[in-house]
Write a protein that holds these residues in place. Structure first.
Motif, mmCIF file in Angstrom:
data_model
loop_
_atom_site.group_PDB
_atom_site.id
_atom_site.type_symbol
_atom_site.label_atom_id
_atom_site.label_comp_id
_atom_site.label_asym_id
_atom_site.label_seq_id
_atom_site.Cartn_x
_atom_site.Cartn_y
_atom_site.Cartn_z
ATOM 1 N N GLY A 231 71.067 34.781 31.756
ATOM 2 C CA GLY A 231 71.571 36.139 31.978
ATOM 3 C C GLY A 231 70.455 37.078 32.367
ATOM 4 O O GLY A 231 70.507 38.272 32.038
ATOM 5 N N LEU A 232 69.473 36.602 33.081
ATOM 6 C CA LEU A 232 68.322 37.404 33.471
ATOM 7 C C LEU A 232 68.690 38.347 34.602
ATOM 8 O O LEU A 232 69.566 38.053 35.427
ATOM 9 N N TYR A 233 68.029 39.505 34.662
ATOM 10 C CA TYR A 233 68.337 40.476 35.705
ATOM 11 C C TYR A 233 67.068 41.209 36.103
ATOM 12 O O TYR A 233 65.976 40.984 35.565
ATOM 13 N N GLY A 234 67.216 42.108 37.089
ATOM 14 C CA GLY A 234 66.083 42.881 37.561
ATOM 15 C C GLY A 234 65.366 42.213 38.719
ATOM 16 O O GLY A 234 65.843 41.269 39.345
ATOM 17 N N SER A 235 64.189 42.732 38.994
ATOM 18 C CA SER A 235 63.406 42.286 40.156
ATOM 19 C C SER A 235 62.752 40.932 39.899
ATOM 20 O O SER A 235 62.451 40.573 38.760
ATOM 21 N N ILE A 236 62.564 40.213 41.004
ATOM 22 C CA ILE A 236 61.829 38.943 40.902
ATOM 23 C C ILE A 236 60.473 39.050 41.594
ATOM 24 O O ILE A 236 59.856 38.037 41.934
ATOM 25 N N SER A 237 59.995 40.265 41.806
ATOM 26 C CA SER A 237 58.748 40.457 42.550
ATOM 27 C C SER A 237 57.564 39.765 41.878
ATOM 28 O O SER A 237 56.636 39.311 42.548
ATOM 29 N N SER B 27 68.243 41.127 41.125
ATOM 30 C CA SER B 27 68.560 42.051 42.212
ATOM 31 C C SER B 27 67.274 42.451 42.925
ATOM 32 O O SER B 27 66.172 42.172 42.478
ATOM 33 N N GLY B 28 67.473 43.102 44.071
ATOM 34 C CA GLY B 28 66.330 43.588 44.836
ATOM 35 C C GLY B 28 65.859 42.588 45.876
ATOM 36 O O GLY B 28 66.528 41.602 46.189
ATOM 37 N N ALA B 29 64.682 42.898 46.406
ATOM 38 C CA ALA B 29 64.148 42.129 47.535
ATOM 39 C C ALA B 29 63.545 40.812 47.080
ATOM 40 O O ALA B 29 62.937 40.712 46.014
ATOM 41 N N ILE B 30 63.742 39.809 47.928
ATOM 42 C CA ILE B 30 63.099 38.509 47.717
ATOM 43 C C ILE B 30 61.681 38.598 48.262
ATOM 44 O O ILE B 30 61.471 39.090 49.380
ATOM 45 N N PRO B 31 60.659 38.145 47.506
ATOM 46 C CA PRO B 31 59.279 38.222 48.011
ATOM 47 C C PRO B 31 59.138 37.518 49.353
ATOM 48 O O PRO B 31 59.902 36.611 49.694
ATOM 49 N N SER C 53 64.789 27.242 50.069
ATOM 50 C CA SER C 53 66.206 27.131 50.386
ATOM 51 C C SER C 53 66.997 28.183 49.623
ATOM 52 O O SER C 53 66.665 28.544 48.490
ATOM 53 N N SER C 54 68.067 28.652 50.237
ATOM 54 C CA SER C 54 68.917 29.653 49.565
ATOM 55 C C SER C 54 69.567 29.097 48.313
ATOM 56 O O SER C 54 69.990 29.851 47.439
ATOM 57 N N ASN C 55 69.657 27.787 48.198
ATOM 58 C CA ASN C 55 70.220 27.187 46.986
ATOM 59 C C ASN C 55 69.352 27.470 45.771
ATOM 60 O O ASN C 55 69.817 27.348 44.642
ATOM 61 N N SER C 56 68.105 27.832 45.994
ATOM 62 C CA SER C 56 67.196 28.091 44.883
ATOM 63 C C SER C 56 67.508 29.405 44.189
ATOM 64 O O SER C 56 67.065 29.616 43.066
ATOM 65 N N TYR C 57 68.253 30.323 44.883
ATOM 66 C CA TYR C 57 68.586 31.591 44.235
ATOM 67 C C TYR C 57 70.061 31.957 44.416
ATOM 68 O O TYR C 57 70.439 33.114 44.311
ATOM 69 N N ILE C 58 70.905 30.949 44.634
ATOM 70 C CA ILE C 58 72.337 31.197 44.757
ATOM 71 C C ILE C 58 72.886 31.732 43.438
ATOM 72 O O ILE C 58 72.387 31.432 42.357
ATOM 73 N N GLY C 59 73.924 32.532 43.516
ATOM 74 C CA GLY C 59 74.528 33.079 42.302
ATOM 75 C C GLY C 59 73.855 34.335 41.814
ATOM 76 O O GLY C 59 74.077 34.747 40.668
ATOM 77 N N ASN C 60 73.055 34.974 42.660
ATOM 78 C CA ASN C 60 72.443 36.269 42.362
ATOM 79 C C ASN C 60 72.871 37.212 43.484
ATOM 80 O O ASN C 60 72.159 37.383 44.485
ATOM 81 N N ALA C 61 74.063 37.820 43.316
ATOM 82 C CA ALA C 61 74.693 38.554 44.419
ATOM 83 C C ALA C 61 73.856 39.730 44.898
ATOM 84 O O ALA C 61 73.968 40.146 46.055
ATOM 85 N N LEU D 173 70.545 39.964 45.091
ATOM 86 C CA LEU D 173 69.276 39.641 45.739
ATOM 87 C C LEU D 173 69.455 39.754 47.243
ATOM 88 O O LEU D 173 70.513 39.411 47.785
ATOM 89 N N CYS D 174 68.422 40.216 47.941
ATOM 90 C CA CYS D 174 68.554 40.415 49.379
ATOM 91 C C CYS D 174 67.304 39.963 50.105
ATOM 92 O O CYS D 174 66.201 39.961 49.555
ATOM 93 N N GLU D 175 67.529 39.573 51.379
ATOM 94 C CA GLU D 175 66.414 39.220 52.242
ATOM 95 C C GLU D 175 65.595 40.471 52.520
ATOM 96 O O GLU D 175 66.100 41.586 52.522
ATOM 97 N N SER D 176 64.318 40.263 52.814
ATOM 98 C CA SER D 176 63.433 41.403 53.011
ATOM 99 C C SER D 176 62.388 41.073 54.053
ATOM 100 O O SER D 176 62.047 39.909 54.257
ATOM 101 N N TYR D 177 61.924 42.132 54.730
ATOM 102 C CA TYR D 177 60.828 41.952 55.667
ATOM 103 C C TYR D 177 59.481 42.305 55.046
ATOM 104 O O TYR D 177 58.441 41.855 55.494
#
Length: 919
Positions: free
Chosen positions: A643-649, A668-672, A681-689, A691-695
């Motif tokens: 049940g972890l949440y917040g940034s993965i920076s 949530s937030g940007a993926i490094p 692979s996106s399967n590594s972070y599936i189920g975290n609605a 989370l978003c791609e980032s530049y």
């Protein structure tokens, strides 16, 4: 006035002192002059002024050196012997003045810390009988001039740093009895001319790794030879049949070389042979029955070759045999019961062959036997109860066979037994109390059988136990609390059984315990907090049980723990803050439990955590602590299904990661945007609605697109304008060029006539024969180095996976001692990867892939090499997608460590390899 008187007096005294010094100097010179020439030559051995603290008796005032330490004189006061072994002379060179000792018969300067070269002038010592310069730091070649010492009987130059070849001139020493040049850096071949040394008794050239070529058959003429030593060299080719004529030979030491072919049956004629050391070679063919004629043979070591066929029953005629080691070959058939007649035999090693049938009960007649190793074969049937009659037996290895039946109580009669390994068989029934009555038993390994019943409380009687491995059986019931009395136990392995009940707190009394593995059982209850008293614990695996409760805070006492595995239990509660004390931890697996609360920031203090951290399938909540950035060596991280949440920076700072799974959380937030995350692979972070791609690693890509839309439109318009202008310019240029070509073509047609071919473009064809090279020049350059793109790997592009494949090939070459493509006798040439796959797919043991010279290493090292072999084959997978990354390879190689198990060994004689012991 007084001052002037004192000055005059000082002048007189000074003059007198000077005169006295002159007289003393003259006297000393006269005394030194009185020393004989031999004495003066000997003084060259003293680097400093005499008398020397090293040789205090060497008085330069003496008339002769005959009373000096290590010096012997003739009646005429000539020096005939100089013997100073183990004297710390510390000379940078051998003094040339010693060459003037024309009456010298013995020169022994062994172990005197002398460097430099051997002076060729020593060849003038015409009376010399013994020259011993062994165990120094001499360099350079052995002087050819030594061949002039026609009376020399002993030449000992071993254990130096001598280079070059063995001089052919040594064949001119007809009186030579002992030639010892072993343990140097000699190269070249053994001169065939040395076969003329008919007085030679000892020939020792071993320990020269670059000494190569065949063994000269002419050495078979050395009829007085008692010792032939050429081990640890690069000698190749067959053992000469002519060696069968060496009727006085007592020791043939020819191990760890590249000698090949069969063992000559003619060796049966060496009737004085005591020691036959042919192990770690490339010998093939059968064990000659003629060896049975060697009735004085005490040691027969043939292990680590490729010998085939059956064990000849004629070996039972070698009545003096003490050690028989045929292990690590390809022997087949049954063990002859006739071997039971070897009444003097103390060690019988037949492991790692293809032997079948039953273990002959006649072996129980070997009353002197201390080690019996029959492991890694195909033996079947029951263990003969008669083996209990081997009262002197210390080591019994029968693991890795197909033995069935029960462990017999009669083994309790082997009261000297300290290592018993019956693992990897089909043994059934219980563990008899009689085994635990063995008061010297140190290692008991019964892994991988079908044993049933409880672990009896009588286990506590075997107080000498250091290793107890009972995993992969069907043992039931509770672990008896009496096990806590095993105060010497270092390794306790009970995994994959059917044990129930709670873990006994009495295990904490075994304070020397380093490994405790009870995974895959049905233990219930909590983890005893007393376990924290196991201060020396290095690995703890309690996984795949039904344990409940929390992790005791006392686990913080595990200052040496490197692996902690508690996965697949019903453990709950938060992680104790004391976890920060586990400073040597490399692997932590708490997955598939019910742990709750946040991930404690203390976990970031585990800087040694390098292999993996698995907290998946728990109930952890909260944000990732910033302190996790301290896990800079971590290779694999799994936080999935929590049940972890917040940034993965913070995960972007873990630069050593090769594997990550954070799926099914609420991050949530940007993926490094680190290189690792770009390939993830996106399967590594599936189920975290959320989370978003980032530049940029901070903002989501969609927001950035909206902010830069207008700028993008302007850029597109500008680019289109530029491209349009360039295109128009190119069209104009093309028209002009085409018109020019048309005019040139018409002009050419008018010059060449109407019959000429009409080419639309002015092509020019130049055959290569017209250039300055020929077909032969091209063919000469078609070479490999010019190929472009060669107990890349099935792709047309260079990619990281290709490098991994190449690395796997290199590993295979190192482990097998083969080239990437090497011809195989009787087979078509196979690439090393295909060759290894073929080997592993056959019935041969995997160890046969290893270089024969590596198979004789201690078994724990062989096991590590076999694990490395697995990594190599993983890298060389035919499908690039299935190959690991180089980071993953590093992680896998870090796992290739010898376990805390020391692997039972025998250590009876230095020339016998350690007894094979499975993990």
């Amino acid at each position: 006035m007084a001052h002037h008187r004192r000055a005059r007096l000082f002048s007189v005294v000074t003059a007198a002192a000077a005169a006295l010094l002159v007289l003393l100097s003259v006297g000393t010179a006269r005394l030194a002059a009185a020393l004989s020439p031999d004495g003066k030559a000997l003084l060259s051995l003293l680097p400093g002024a005499a008398p020397s603290p090293v040789l205090p008796s060497w008085d330069p005032k003496a008339a002769t050196p005959c009373s000096w330490q290590g010096v012997t004189c003739s009646p005429q006061s000539r020096v005939v012997s100089l013997s100073l072994p183990n004297t710390f002379l510390n000379l940078s060179s051998l003094p040339p003045p010693l060459a003037t000792l024309s009456s010298l018969q013995l020169l022994n300067l062994s172990t005197c810390n002398i460097s430099g070269t051997i002076p060729p002038s020593y060849a003038s010592l015409s009376e010399l009988r013994v020259l011993d310069l062994s165990s120094n730091a001499l360099t350079g070649d052995i002087p050819d001039e030594l061949g002039a010492l026609s009376g020399l009987q002993f030449l000992l130059l071993n254990s130096n740093h001598l280079t070059g070849g063995i001089p052919r001139s040594l064949a001119n020493l007809p009186a030579l009895q002992v030639l010892c040049v072993q343990d140097n850096l000699l190269n070249g071949t053994i001169p065939a001319s040395l076969g003329a040394l008919t007085a030679l008794q000892q020939f020792r050239v071993g320990g020269n790794p670059a000494l190569s070529g065949p063994i000269p058959p002419s050495l078979g003429a050395l009829s007085n030879l008692t010792v032939f030593g050429a081990a640890a060299t690069a000698l190749s080719g067959p053992i000469p049949e002519e060696f069968g004529s060496l009727v006085n030979l007592q020791t043939l030491a020819l191990y760890d070389t590249s000698v090949s072919g069969s063992i000559p049956a003619a060796l049966g004629g060496c009737v004085e042979l005591r020691n036959l050391y042919l192990h770690m070679n490339k010998l093939t063919g059968p064990v000659p029955p003629e060896l049975g004629r060697l009735q004085k043979l005490t040691s027969l070591l043939l292990w680590g070759n490729a010998l085939s066929g059956k064990i000849p029953p004629e070996l039972s005629n070698c009545s003096a045999l003490v050690v028989l080691d045929l292990s690590g070959n390809r022997l087949t058939g049954e063990v002859p019961g006739a071997l039971g007649r070897l009444g003097a035999l103390e060690q019988l090693h037949l492991s790692d062959n293809q032997l079948t049938g039953r273990i002959p009960p006649e072996l129980s007649n070997l009353s002197s036997l201390t080690a019996l190793q029959l492991d890694k074969n195909g033996f079947s049937g029951a263990i003969p109860p008669q083996l209990g009659e081997l009262k002197a037996l210390q080591v019994l290895f029968l693991w890795g066979n197909a033995l069935s039946g029960a462990i017999l109580p009669s083994l309790g009669n082997c009261t000297e037994l300290y290592a018993l390994d019956l693992s990897k068989n089909r043994l059934s029934g219980g563990i008899p109390d009689e085994v635990f009555a063995l008061q010297k038993l140190s290692k008991l390994l019964l892994l991988g059988n079908e044993l049933s019943g409880p672990l009896p409380p009588s286990v506590a009687n075997c107080v000498s136990l250091v290793r107890l491995r009972l995993g992969e059986n069907q043992l039931v019931g509770e672990i008896p609390r009496e096990i806590g009395k095993l105060q010497n136990l270092v390794f306790l392995d009970l995994y994959s059984n059917r044990f129930t009940g709670s873990l006994p707190a009495e295990l904490a009394n075994i304070t020397v315990l380093e490994l405790l593995d009870v995974h895959n059982n049905s233990f219930t209850g909590g983890i005893p907090p007393q376990f924290g008293e196991l201060m020396n614990l290095e690995q703890l695996d309690l996984s795949m049980n039904k344990l409940t409760g929390e992790i005791p805070a006392s686990f913080g006492n595990f200052s040496y723990l490197n692996k902690l595995i508690l996965s697949v239990n019903n453990l709950s509660g938060p992680l104790p803050k004391s976890i920060r004390n586990l400073q040597k931890l490399t692997m932590l697996d708490l997955s598939n439990n019910s742990f709750s609360g946040p991930i404690p920031p203390e976990i970031g203090a585990l800087s040694s955590l390098g292999i993996s951290l698995d907290l998946s399938s728990n109930r952890f909540v909260g944000e990732l602590p910033d302190e996790m950035s301290g896990l800079t060596q971590l290779q694999s991280l799994n936080l999935a299904s929590n049940g972890l949440y917040g940034s993965i920076s913070v995960l972007g700072e873990l630069t050593s990661l090769t594997s990550l799974n954070i799926s099914y959380n609420n991050f949530s937030g940007a993926i490094p945007v680190t290189p690792f995350f770009k390939t993830l692979s996106s399967n590594s972070y599936i189920g975290n609605a959320n989370l978003c791609e980032s530049y940029d690693g901070h903002s989501c890509a969609a927001d950035m697109v909206r902010r830069s839309a207008l700028k993008t439109v302007k850029t597109v318009i500008l680019v289109c304008g530029v491209l349009g202008s360039v295109t128009l310019l190119l069209v104009v240029v093309w028209i002009l060029i085409n018109r020019s070509r048309k005019l040139a073509s018409q002009k050419a047609m008018s010059l060449s006539g109407a019959g000429s071919d009409d080419f639309s473009n002015p092509w020019t064809f130049t055959p290569f024969q017209k250039l300055n090279f020929s077909i032969d020049n091209i063919l000469a350059c078609l070479r490999d180095e010019n190929v472009i793109g060669k107990e890349y790997a099935y792709t047309s592009n260079i990619t990281e996976k290709c490098d991994v494949y190449s690395y796997g090939v290199v590993l295979l070459e190192i482990l097998s001692g083969r080239s990437a493509i090497e011809p195989v006798v009787g087979e078509t040439s196979l690439h090393i990867v295909e060759w290894a796959k073929k080997k592993m797919g056959s019935y041969e043991p995997a160890v046969n892939i290893l270089d024969p010279k590596l198979r004789g290493m201690p078994d724990q090292l062989v096991q590590e090499m076999l694990q490395t072999l697995g990594v190599a084959m993983f890298c060389a997978n035919a499908a690039p997608a299935e190959r690991p990354t180089m980071k993953e390879v590093v992680a896998l190689l870090k796992e290739v460590k010898s376990p805390p198990e020391e692997w039972a060994k025998t250590s009876q004689q230095p020339l016998i390899k350690p007894g094979s012991q499975q993990g």
